[in-house]
Write a protein that holds these residues in place. Sequence first.
Motif, PDB file in Angstrom:
ATOM      1  N   ILE A  85      25.522  15.324  -0.408  1.00 20.07           N
ATOM      2  CA  ILE A  85      25.539  16.368   0.613  1.00 20.07           C
ATOM      3  C   ILE A  85      26.668  17.355   0.355  1.00 20.07           C
ATOM      4  O   ILE A  85      27.803  16.969   0.072  1.00 20.07           O
ATOM      5  CB  ILE A  85      25.692  15.750   2.019  1.00 20.07           C
ATOM      6  N   VAL A  86      26.341  18.638   0.460  1.00 18.14           N
ATOM      7  CA  VAL A  86      27.325  19.706   0.333  1.00 18.14           C
ATOM      8  C   VAL A  86      27.303  20.516   1.625  1.00 18.14           C
ATOM      9  O   VAL A  86      26.237  20.978   2.050  1.00 18.14           O
ATOM     10  CB  VAL A  86      27.010  20.629  -0.868  1.00 18.14           C
ATOM     11  N   LEU A  87      28.450  20.685   2.252  1.00 17.74           N
ATOM     12  CA  LEU A  87      28.536  21.464   3.486  1.00 17.74           C
ATOM     13  C   LEU A  87      28.857  22.914   3.149  1.00 17.74           C
ATOM     14  O   LEU A  87      29.806  23.196   2.410  1.00 17.74           O
ATOM     15  CB  LEU A  87      29.614  20.878   4.405  1.00 17.74           C
ATOM     16  N   LEU A  88      28.066  23.827   3.696  1.00 14.30           N
ATOM     17  CA  LEU A  88      28.248  25.266   3.486  1.00 14.30           C
ATOM     18  C   LEU A  88      28.611  25.904   4.818  1.00 14.30           C
ATOM     19  O   LEU A  88      27.965  25.635   5.828  1.00 14.30           O
ATOM     20  CB  LEU A  88      26.956  25.905   2.964  1.00 14.30           C
ATOM     21  N   SER A  89      29.632  26.747   4.829  1.00 16.03           N
ATOM     22  CA  SER A  89      29.971  27.392   6.087  1.00 16.03           C
ATOM     23  C   SER A  89      30.993  28.486   5.884  1.00 16.03           C
ATOM     24  O   SER A  89      31.735  28.494   4.895  1.00 16.03           O
ATOM     25  CB  SER A  89      30.527  26.366   7.086  1.00 16.03           C
ATOM     26  N   GLY A  90      31.015  29.418   6.824  1.00 17.03           N
ATOM     27  CA  GLY A  90      32.061  30.424   6.867  1.00 17.03           C
ATOM     28  C   GLY A  90      33.085  30.061   7.920  1.00 17.03           C
ATOM     29  O   GLY A  90      33.973  30.857   8.239  1.00 17.03           O
ATOM     30  N   MET A  91      33.003  28.828   8.453  1.00 14.67           N
ATOM     31  CA  MET A  91      33.912  28.366   9.490  1.00 14.67           C
ATOM     32  C   MET A  91      35.261  27.972   8.892  1.00 14.67           C
ATOM     33  O   MET A  91      35.454  27.978   7.678  1.00 14.67           O
ATOM     34  CB  MET A  91      33.296  27.184  10.234  1.00 14.67           C
TER      35      MET A  91
END
Length: 401
Positions: A85-91
Motif C-alpha cells: 500500500i502506498v498513501l498519496l496525499s497533499g495533506m
Amino acid sequence: MLTTNADLTALVVDDSPSIRELVSAMLEDLGVGRVMQAEDGVSAFQRIEQSEWPVDLLFCDLAMPGVDGVETMRGLATRRLEAGIVLLSGMDPKLMATVADMAEQLGLRVLGTISKPFRQPQIAAMIERFRRARAIPSRRPALMITREELDEALHSDRIDVYYQPKIRLSDRVVTGVEALARMHHPAYGVIEPDAFIPLAEESPQRITKLTLSVLERAISQAGIWHRSGLDLGMAINMSTLAIRRLDLPDIVEEMAQRAGVANDRITLELTESQVMGSAEILHIVSRFRLRGFKLSIDDYGTGHSSLKRLKRLPFTELKIDRSFVNGASSDEDMRSILETSVDLGRRLRMDVVAEGVEAWVDWHLLEDMGCDVAQGYVAARPVPATGIPLFAQRWAEHLRH
C-alpha cells in the motif's frame, strides 16, 4: 515500455479523475500489467472483490468524500489485503505518517507515503520496494520456538552466523559485514533472531553462551577472510545481559588474537538504552575502547540518548535505525531527521552507518547527505560465510563495469 512489471496488478484509489489517470499512466509506463481505478473506499472494496487477479499494489488518497483513506485502511485490514500500500496525499506529511503507522498496526503492508505533486521515479521506487518486501521470507513468530528447542540448538551447535555486507558510500567498496545470529531448526529451517533472542535473554547464562558463540564464530571467520586476502571489518551485536561480564573485553581480545584479527577491525554494537545509567556497562565499554575495539550506537533514534550523553560516551560509530532510512526519499520529515542524524554523527567525528536500505532512491539520498556506510536488502541480504567472498567479487566486478 517496460515489461518487468507485467505480472503486477495495481489499484488506484482517488476521488480526482485526473489524479487517477496520472497515476495509472505512470504505472502503465513502468510496465505494470493491469491497472484498475476506484473513486473511493467503497468502490475500492468492490474492485478488489470482483477482480480476476489479486491486487499487488494499492495507491490510495487520504482525503476522499464518503469513505476516506483512513476508513479505507481499516476496511482493507478486515479483508486481510496482502497488497503493498502506498498513501498519496497533499495533506500534512505527519498526518500521512500517522495513518501509515496505523495501517501497519492493523497488519497491512505499507510501502510508504508520497506527497502530491509526485513524480514517476517515486512510483517506481515503491514498486521496487514491493518486490523486495515480497521476496523476503516471512518470519516465524517467537512463540513457535520453545526454550527446550533453543537449549537443544545451543547444545547441538545449531546456532549459525550469517553476514550482511556493509558498503562504503564514497567509493561503494565492501568495507565490512555485520554478523547476525541464525538458528537451524529441524522443522522450520533457518530462523532469524527475532524468534529466539527474546527467549535467550530470559536467562543470563543462556544469552551469554549464545553471545560468546556468535563472537567466536564471527571473529574466527574474519580471520579466515583476512588470511585469504579479504580484509573486512566485523560488526557484532551485543546483548544487554551478556555485556555485563567485567572480563568480556579480555575474552574478546583473546578471540581476536587467536584469529589474527586486529582489535580495530571489530565493532561491537550496543543500543542506546544499554548504556543508560549503568556504571558497570560504562566500565566495560571504556575497557573495550582502551584496547582499540570500535563501539557503535545501534538503532540510533529509537532510544533516549541526550546530546550530552552522545558527547561523553566513547562511541566511534552511529548507526541510524531503519525506521528513519527506509522511505526517507519520499517523506520530508523522515528525510529531515535522517539528514540531522548524519550531520550530528559527522560533527561528533563518528562514522555514520545507515541500516535497512531497501530502495536505490534512499541509497542515493544517503550518498548525497554524506553518510559513510550503508547496508540493506537493496545491496545484499545476510548470507552464510561462504557467500561473502562471492558477493565481494561480483560487487567489485559490477563497479568496474
